[in-house]
Design a protein around this motif. Structure first.
Motif, PDB file in Angstrom:
ATOM      1  N   GLY A 193      21.311 -24.781  57.982  1.00  0.00           N
ATOM      2  CA  GLY A 193      20.444 -25.545  57.097  1.00  0.00           C
ATOM      3  C   GLY A 193      19.475 -26.364  57.917  1.00  0.00           C
ATOM      4  O   GLY A 193      19.213 -26.092  59.094  1.00  0.00           O
ATOM      5  N   SER A 194      18.962 -27.437  57.313  1.00  0.00           N
ATOM      6  CA  SER A 194      17.878 -28.191  57.943  1.00  0.00           C
ATOM      7  C   SER A 194      18.272 -28.826  59.267  1.00  0.00           C
ATOM      8  O   SER A 194      17.412 -29.075  60.114  1.00  0.00           O
ATOM      9  N   ILE A 195      19.565 -29.109  59.480  1.00  0.00           N
ATOM     10  CA  ILE A 195      19.939 -29.746  60.758  1.00  0.00           C
ATOM     11  C   ILE A 195      19.642 -28.837  61.945  1.00  0.00           C
ATOM     12  O   ILE A 195      19.487 -29.302  63.074  1.00  0.00           O
ATOM     13  N   GLY A 196      19.535 -27.532  61.691  1.00  0.00           N
ATOM     14  CA  GLY A 196      19.163 -26.633  62.776  1.00  0.00           C
ATOM     15  C   GLY A 196      17.786 -26.925  63.318  1.00  0.00           C
ATOM     16  O   GLY A 196      17.472 -26.608  64.477  1.00  0.00           O
ATOM     17  N   GLY A 197      16.949 -27.576  62.485  1.00  0.00           N
ATOM     18  CA  GLY A 197      15.598 -27.910  62.911  1.00  0.00           C
ATOM     19  C   GLY A 197      15.525 -29.017  63.939  1.00  0.00           C
ATOM     20  O   GLY A 197      14.454 -29.257  64.513  1.00  0.00           O
ATOM     21  N   TRP A 198      16.651 -29.724  64.179  1.00  0.00           N
ATOM     22  CA  TRP A 198      16.657 -30.741  65.239  1.00  0.00           C
ATOM     23  C   TRP A 198      16.372 -30.125  66.615  1.00  0.00           C
ATOM     24  O   TRP A 198      15.950 -30.824  67.533  1.00  0.00           O
ATOM     25  N   ASP A 255      27.269 -18.743  69.148  1.00  0.00           N
ATOM     26  CA  ASP A 255      27.486 -17.603  68.254  1.00  0.00           C
ATOM     27  C   ASP A 255      26.309 -16.630  68.314  1.00  0.00           C
ATOM     28  O   ASP A 255      26.498 -15.404  68.304  1.00  0.00           O
ATOM     29  N   VAL A 256      25.093 -17.180  68.357  1.00  0.00           N
ATOM     30  CA  VAL A 256      23.909 -16.328  68.489  1.00  0.00           C
ATOM     31  C   VAL A 256      23.993 -15.535  69.793  1.00  0.00           C
ATOM     32  O   VAL A 256      23.698 -14.336  69.834  1.00  0.00           O
ATOM     33  N   TRP A 257      24.401 -16.187  70.860  1.00  0.00           N
ATOM     34  CA  TRP A 257      24.541 -15.519  72.153  1.00  0.00           C
ATOM     35  C   TRP A 257      25.567 -14.388  72.075  1.00  0.00           C
ATOM     36  O   TRP A 257      25.327 -13.260  72.511  1.00  0.00           O
ATOM     37  N   ARG A 258      26.704 -14.677  71.489  1.00  0.00           N
ATOM     38  CA  ARG A 258      27.758 -13.662  71.401  1.00  0.00           C
ATOM     39  C   ARG A 258      27.346 -12.498  70.507  1.00  0.00           C
ATOM     40  O   ARG A 258      27.816 -11.373  70.685  1.00  0.00           O
ATOM     41  N   GLY A 259      26.462 -12.752  69.562  1.00  0.00           N
ATOM     42  CA  GLY A 259      25.995 -11.696  68.674  1.00  0.00           C
ATOM     43  C   GLY A 259      25.034 -10.727  69.324  1.00  0.00           C
ATOM     44  O   GLY A 259      24.739  -9.663  68.763  1.00  0.00           O
ATOM     45  N   GLY A 260      24.536 -11.075  70.509  1.00  0.00           N
ATOM     46  CA  GLY A 260      23.643 -10.176  71.233  1.00  0.00           C
ATOM     47  C   GLY A 260      22.204 -10.237  70.737  1.00  0.00           C
ATOM     48  O   GLY A 260      21.860 -11.026  69.850  1.00  0.00           O
ATOM     49  N   TYR A 261      21.394  -9.400  71.333  1.00  0.00           N
ATOM     50  CA  TYR A 261      19.952  -9.444  71.088  1.00  0.00           C
ATOM     51  C   TYR A 261      19.437  -8.031  70.904  1.00  0.00           C
ATOM     52  O   TYR A 261      19.518  -7.206  71.821  1.00  0.00           O
ATOM     53  N   ASP A 262      18.936  -7.748  69.718  1.00  0.00           N
ATOM     54  CA  ASP A 262      18.401  -6.418  69.413  1.00  0.00           C
ATOM     55  C   ASP A 262      16.957  -6.563  68.946  1.00  0.00           C
ATOM     56  O   ASP A 262      16.697  -6.826  67.775  1.00  0.00           O
ATOM     57  N   PRO A 263      15.992  -6.421  69.875  1.00  0.00           N
ATOM     58  CA  PRO A 263      14.581  -6.632  69.513  1.00  0.00           C
ATOM     59  C   PRO A 263      14.117  -5.753  68.358  1.00  0.00           C
ATOM     60  O   PRO A 263      13.246  -6.151  67.583  1.00  0.00           O
ATOM     61  N   GLY A 264      14.718  -4.577  68.212  1.00  0.00           N
ATOM     62  CA  GLY A 264      14.305  -3.670  67.153  1.00  0.00           C
ATOM     63  C   GLY A 264      14.551  -4.209  65.756  1.00  0.00           C
ATOM     64  O   GLY A 264      13.923  -3.760  64.790  1.00  0.00           O
ATOM     65  N   LYS A 265      15.444  -5.185  65.633  1.00  0.00           N
ATOM     66  CA  LYS A 265      15.761  -5.779  64.329  1.00  0.00           C
ATOM     67  C   LYS A 265      15.028  -7.098  64.095  1.00  0.00           C
ATOM     68  O   LYS A 265      15.307  -7.786  63.108  1.00  0.00           O
ATOM     69  N   TYR A 325      12.800 -16.884  66.902  1.00  0.00           N
ATOM     70  CA  TYR A 325      13.961 -16.210  66.315  1.00  0.00           C
ATOM     71  C   TYR A 325      15.195 -17.101  66.365  1.00  0.00           C
ATOM     72  O   TYR A 325      15.912 -17.251  65.355  1.00  0.00           O
ATOM     73  N   ILE A 326      15.466 -17.707  67.508  1.00  0.00           N
ATOM     74  CA  ILE A 326      16.690 -18.519  67.639  1.00  0.00           C
ATOM     75  C   ILE A 326      16.625 -19.740  66.737  1.00  0.00           C
ATOM     76  O   ILE A 326      17.607 -20.076  66.051  1.00  0.00           O
ATOM     77  N   GLU A 327      15.476 -20.415  66.689  1.00  0.00           N
ATOM     78  CA  GLU A 327      15.374 -21.593  65.821  1.00  0.00           C
ATOM     79  C   GLU A 327      15.522 -21.193  64.358  1.00  0.00           C
ATOM     80  O   GLU A 327      16.205 -21.875  63.571  1.00  0.00           O
ATOM     81  N   ALA A 328      14.904 -20.100  63.953  1.00  0.00           N
ATOM     82  CA  ALA A 328      15.039 -19.626  62.575  1.00  0.00           C
ATOM     83  C   ALA A 328      16.493 -19.287  62.264  1.00  0.00           C
ATOM     84  O   ALA A 328      16.995 -19.565  61.164  1.00  0.00           O
ATOM     85  N   GLU A 329      17.180 -18.697  63.236  1.00  0.00           N
ATOM     86  CA  GLU A 329      18.588 -18.342  63.042  1.00  0.00           C
ATOM     87  C   GLU A 329      19.458 -19.587  62.911  1.00  0.00           C
ATOM     88  O   GLU A 329      20.404 -19.619  62.111  1.00  0.00           O
ATOM     89  N   LEU A 330      19.149 -20.632  63.678  1.00  0.00           N
ATOM     90  CA  LEU A 330      19.903 -21.885  63.569  1.00  0.00           C
ATOM     91  C   LEU A 330      19.732 -22.494  62.183  1.00  0.00           C
ATOM     92  O   LEU A 330      20.698 -22.976  61.568  1.00  0.00           O
ATOM     93  N   ILE A 331      18.506 -22.502  61.688  1.00  0.00           N
ATOM     94  CA  ILE A 331      18.245 -23.066  60.357  1.00  0.00           C
ATOM     95  C   ILE A 331      18.910 -22.219  59.283  1.00  0.00           C
ATOM     96  O   ILE A 331      19.463 -22.751  58.299  1.00  0.00           O
TER      97      ILE A 331
END
Length: 450
Positions: free
Chosen positions: A92-97, A62-72, A82-88
Motif C-alpha cells: 500500500g501507500s507505505i511502500g512509497g516511503w 521478497d522481490v529479490w527472491r522472486g527473481g527478475y524477468d524483464p519479459g514480464k 518496477y521495484i517501487e511500484a511492486e512495493l506499493i
C-alpha cells in the motif's frame, strides 16, 4: 508510475523505447541491496519508523527472491520504477516511503558501482589464474627454443618460457590497473539525490560503510552525473584485451605448418567442411574477433559520453550495456585463452628446421666478436652483413646466444628463477583478492538476508 500525474500515462511503445528494463537485469540484485541500505538509513534518521522500515525491507527481500524477468515487465521505465511500484502493490501507500531522500540518479550510480566492483574482482581472479598458468608453463618450457620475430621476420632466438613471462608482465600490469580502477569504483554516491543532494539528513558515510565502500564520492553532481569510473574500467579492460590479441597473433603464426613451432590441444581447433587436412585455431580466432567487438563497445561509450553535460541524462543508461558486454567478452575469452596456454607444447623439430633455414643469431655473434676482439661494433656488423649477403651463414651457437646476462632476457636460468618467484607473488595476490570477495559476500548477504 512516475510520469502519470504530470505527463499522463504515455504509450507503451515509447516507454519501451526509452526503457532500460532489459539491461537492468545486470544490476537488479544491487538495486535491491542499495534500497535496503537506504531504508536502514531512513530508519536510523527517524524518517520512517522501525515497523515501516521492517515491512519495506521484508518486501524488498521478497522481490529479490522472486527473481527478475524483464519479459514480464513491459511498460516500466526501469528496474527502479518496477521495484517501487511492486512495493506499493504489496504494502500500500507505505511502500512509497522508499522514494524519499533518494533519486534514481544516485541509486543507479550506486548499483552500477556495486555490480562493477564485483566484475573487477572476477577479472582480477581470472587474470591471476592466467598468470599462474603462464608462469607454470614458463617453468615447464623455460629452455625450449622459439624463434622470436620483429616485422614478421625471424629476429632472435629466445624460449617459449621467455614469451610466457611477456604474457605475465602484461597481466601483472593489468592487475595493477584493475586495483587502481577498483579504488575509483569502490566509493559510494548514495544519498547524493538527483544532482545537488536531498533535504533528508542522510549520513552518506554511514551508508558507504554499510555497503562495503571505501568512502564516498564527495561532490553530489560528480557522484550522480559522472561515469568516469565506468569509462576508466572499460578502457583498462579493452587495453589489456588488445594486447592479448597481439599475443594471439604470435600463437597463430607459430601454429602455421610453415613454422610449426608449437602444437595446441585439439579441443581448441576446428577443421574445414571440404579440406580434411585443416587444423584451424578456432577459439583464438573467435576471441580475437570479440576483442574487436570490445574495442567497438569502448568507442561507443566514448561517443555516448562526449556530448552529455555534467549531469544525469538518459544517454548514460545506454552506456552501461556496453560495459557489461566488455566484461563478458573479457571473462569468457580469458578463460578460453588460459586453457589454450595451458595446453601448448613446443615442436622442437619445427624450430630446428627453421634454425637451419634462417640466420637468427647474427646479432649475438657480432656483439661477441666486437667484445672479444675489442673492435667497433659497426665494423663487425658491416663485416657480418657482407658475409650474409654473399651466402655465408654467420651466427653464434643457439644455446650460447640464449645466455644473455641482461635482466629480463632469454637466459633460461633467469626465466625459470623469475617464474618461480612470481608464482609466490601470484599466490599472495590471490589470497588478498579472495579476502576482498569474502568481505563483499558478507556485506551483501547481510543486507539481503538479515
Amino acid at each position: 508510475m512516475y510520469r502519470r500525474e504530470l505527463l499522463g500515462p504515455g504509450s507503451v511503445d515509447k516507454v519501451s523505447y526509452m526503457s532500460s528494463i532489459v539491461d537492468d537485469a545486470e544490476i537488479f540484485r544491487y538495486v535491491i541491496i542499495a534500497l535496503i541500505a537506504h531504508v536502514n538509513e531512513l530508519e536510523r534518521g527517524g524518517i520512517i519508523s522501525g515497523d515501516v522500515a521492517g515491512r519495506i525491507r521484508d518486501a524488498l527481500r521478497d522481490v529479490w527472491r522472486g527473481g527478475y524477468d524483464p519479459g514480464k515487465l513491459v511498460g516500466y521505465e526501469d528496474v527502479h520504477e518496477y521495484i517501487e511500484a511492486e512495493l506499493i502493490r504489496r504494502l500500500g501507500s507505505i511502500g512509497g516511503w522508499i522514494g524519499i531522500g533518494r533519486s534514481r540518479n544516485d541509486h543507479v550510480a550506486t548499483a552500477i558501482r556495486l555490480r562493477l566492483r564485483r566484475a573487477l574482482l572476477d577479472l582480477m581472479l581470472i587474470t591471476l589464474r592466467l598468470r599462474e598458468v603462464a608462469l607454470n608453463k614458463a617453468v615447464e618450457v623455460y629452455d625450449k627454443v622459439i624463434i622470436g620475430s620483429t616485422h614478421r621476420q625471424p629476429a632472435q632466438v629466445t624460449t617459449l618460457g621467455h614469451y610466457m613471462l611477456y604474457l605475465d608482465d602484461l597481466s601483472r600490469d593489468f592487475l595493477s590497473e584493475l586495483m587502481h580502477v577498483y579504488g575509483l569504483v569502490n566509493k559510494s554516491p548514495l544519498g547524493s539525490g538527483p544532482l545537488a543532494g536531498t533535504m533528508v539528513g542522510i549520513d552518506r558515510f554511514r551508508e558507504a560503510v554499510e555497503l562495503g565502500f571505501d568512502g564516498v564520492v564527495d561532490n553530489t553532481i560528480y557522484a550522480t552525473g559522472s561515469r568516469y569510473f565506468v569509462i576508466s574500467a572499460a578502457s583498462a579492460i579493452v587495453n589489456y584485451l588488445v594486447e592479448v590479441g597481439r599475443f594471439i597473433n604470435n600463437l597463430e603464426m607459430w601454429l602455421m605448418p610453415q613454422l610449426n613451432y608449437v602444437s595446441a590441444d585439439p579441443s581448441h581447433l576446428a577443421t574445414s567442411s571440404i579440406m580434411p587436412h585443416k587444423r584451424n585455431p578456432a577459439t583464438l580466432e573467435v576471441f580475437r574477433a570479440r576483442i574487436g567487438e570490445a574495442v567497438g563497445h569502448l568507442v561507443a561509450m566514448y561517443s555516448i559520453l562526449r556530448p552529455v553535460e555534467s549531469g544525469y541524462q538518459l544517454d548514460l543508461q545506454e552506456l552501461t550495456r556496453h560495459m557489461w558486454s566488455i566484461v563478458k567478452i573479457a571473462l569468457e575469452g580469458l578463460l578460453i585463452f588460459m586453457d589454450f596456454i595451458n595446453g601448448i607444447k613446443v615442436n622442437e623439430d619445427g624450430v630446428k628446421e627453421s634454425l637451419g633455414k634462417y640466420v637468427v643469431t647474427a646479432a649475438e655473434y657480432a656483439e661477441a666478436v666486437a667484445m672479444r676482439e675489442r673492435r667497433p661494433f659497426r665494423d663487425v656488423y658491416n663485416e657480418v652483413a657482407r658475409e650474409l649477403r654473399s651466402g655465408v651463414k654467420v651466427g653464434l651457437d643457439v644455446n650460447e646466444s640464449l645466455m644473455k646476462p641482461v635482466h629480463g632476457s632469454s637466459n633460461p636460468r633467469q626465466v625459470i628463477d623469475d617464474a618461480r618467484a612470481r608464482l609466490n607473488e601470484v599466490s599472495e595476490l590471490m589470497t588478498k583478492v579472495n579476502l576482498m570477495v569474502s568481505k563483499l559476500d558478507e556485506v551483501e548477504n547481510k543486507l539481503l538476508t538479515t
